[in-house]
Design an enzyme around this catalytic site. Structure first.
Site, PDB file in Angstrom:
ATOM      1  N   TYR A  37       0.835  -1.200   0.000  1.00 41.87           N
ATOM      2  CA  TYR A  37       0.000   0.000   0.000  1.00 41.87           C
ATOM      3  C   TYR A  37       0.872   1.253   0.000  1.00 41.87           C
ATOM      4  CZ  TYR A  37      -3.882  -3.117   1.104  1.00 41.87           C
ATOM      5  OH  TYR A  37      -4.814  -4.116   1.062  1.00 41.87           O
ATOM      6  N   HIS A  45     -11.205  -0.149  -3.427  1.00 45.08           N
ATOM      7  CA  HIS A  45     -10.139   0.651  -2.813  1.00 45.08           C
ATOM      8  C   HIS A  45      -8.860  -0.158  -2.589  1.00 45.08           C
ATOM      9  CE1 HIS A  45     -13.872   2.850  -1.217  1.00 45.08           C
ATOM     10  NE2 HIS A  45     -13.366   3.573  -2.186  1.00 45.08           N
ATOM     11  N   ASP A  46      -8.832  -1.397  -3.093  1.00 45.31           N
ATOM     12  CA  ASP A  46      -7.719  -2.292  -2.778  1.00 45.31           C
ATOM     13  C   ASP A  46      -6.798  -2.540  -3.978  1.00 45.31           C
ATOM     14  OD1 ASP A  46      -6.556  -3.743  -0.603  1.00 45.31           O
ATOM     15  OD2 ASP A  46      -7.122  -5.615  -1.585  1.00 45.31           O
ATOM     16  N   ALA A  47      -6.772  -1.621  -4.925  1.00 44.83           N
ATOM     17  CA  ALA A  47      -5.908  -1.782  -6.104  1.00 44.83           C
ATOM     18  C   ALA A  47      -4.494  -1.299  -5.771  1.00 44.83           C
ATOM     19  CB  ALA A  47      -6.489  -1.016  -7.288  1.00 44.83           C
TER      20      ALA A  47
END
Length: 324
Positions: free
Chosen positions: A150, A193-195
């Site tokens: 992230y 939102h997890d790309a």
């Protein structure tokens, strides 16, 4: 003996899924498919439960040695995120319908259970064996450990990804960067939102190329998950803080004029508007109704409206030095 050897697990898979369903009904939270299948020693990094398998003619197999490659990935129901298999099947199907490059995937019925089944893009099935194609995700390509996937933890942002694209995919840079604008727009619409940096990959075959896009699903439909994009859009990462200014900064990160980004966004918005309602109807007709479809529909159309306003707010005037 040939190095490609497999053992069939179709019946074991149904039993494992039975056990998972029972554990979920009892309120168990940490339920994993690969730990329920005794021979399985394979799993793929990631938060979602996954099992790589060899799939052929309605049967599932596990390799018995390291020389035997798998062809598909299966994802079962989740104890943490309801109907996640339908969520991903719908979102990946919608991506395909609007022309995004995604692997072949489907919602698969095995016994009384549903699975999400997706083809591996880093494999090619030959006459007598399955060949591996070398691929590396963007974290690997940048030498960033998985624990830092992230951006907030030190992982890639869009500017660094663009630099990697220009370095390794220079002959395709315009097309790949265009795809990334489409993917960001699509992820914004579905509320994914997890790309992060491990959800984008490069394939090293005869030519180096961008891999198909994968793991597209809505995280926004699940209460308790942070609505924070894995990669900031401009200086904003919280969903509610994304603005036209955020996308102008993103345009600069991708080497485009803001007007070009607005044009690409518009094409995605238009196609999703056209295809989403049809696909919702097809899914409910084929698989039956589910609360996830209502939640996806509500999320998707709210985000479409917000994104249309953002697109309208993007200035037509390009910053100096921008490329088309």
């Amino acid at each position: 003996t040939r190095p490609w050897q497999y053992t069939e697990i179709t019946n074991d898979l149904i039993k494992a899924l039975d056990a998972i369903q029972k554990r979920i009904r009892k309120g168990k939270r940490d339920v994993k498919l690969y730990s329920e299948i005794k021979p399985a020693r394979l799993s793929i990094a990631g938060a979602q439960d996954k099992l790589p398998v060899y799939y052929s003619d309605g049967k599932f197999f596990l390799p018995t040695n390291s020389g035997s490659a798998t062809t598909h990935i299966i994802k079962p129901i989740s104890s943490l995120f309801h109907d996640i298999q339908r969520n991903e099947a719908f979102c990946m199907g919608l991506a395909r319908r609007i022309g995004l490059r995604v692997p072949k995937s489907e919602l698969y019925q095995i016994g009384p259970h549903e699975l999400y089944l997706v083809e591996r893009f880093d494999r090619v099935v030959l006459q007598e064996r399955v060949a591996r194609i070398h691929q590396e995700d963007f974290c690997q390509a940048m030498g960033i450990p998985a624990v830092k996937k992230y951006q907030a933890d030190g992982g890639p942002d869009f500017a660094r990804c663009r630099s990697l694209i220009d370095e390794h995919l220079s002959h395709q840079s315009f097309d790949v960067r265009t795809e990334w604008v489409k993917i960001l727009t699509f992820n914004h619409i579905i509320g994914n939102h997890d790309a992060h940096g491990k959800n984008f990959s490069i394939i090293h075959g005869r030519d180096i190329k961008m891999a198909p896009y994968y793991d597209l699903l809505s995280t926004m439909v699940y209460d308790g998950l942070d609505n924070v994009f894995a990669m900031s859009i401009g200086n904003a990462s919280k969903h509610e803080n994304i603005s036209a200014h955020s996308y102008k900064d993103f345009a600069q990160d991708m080497g485009f004029r803001p007007s070009k980004v607005a044009e690409i966004m518009d094409s995605v918005i238009e196609k999703v508007h056209k295809e989403a309602s049809v696909l919702f109807s097809e899914h409910e007709k084929k698989y039956g109704s589910s609360p996830i479809y209502f939640e996806l529909e509500k999320t998707l159309y709210a985000n479409l409206q917000d994104l249309a306003e953002i697109r309208d707010g993007i200035s037509e005037k390009s910053a100096p030095g921008m490329r088309m």
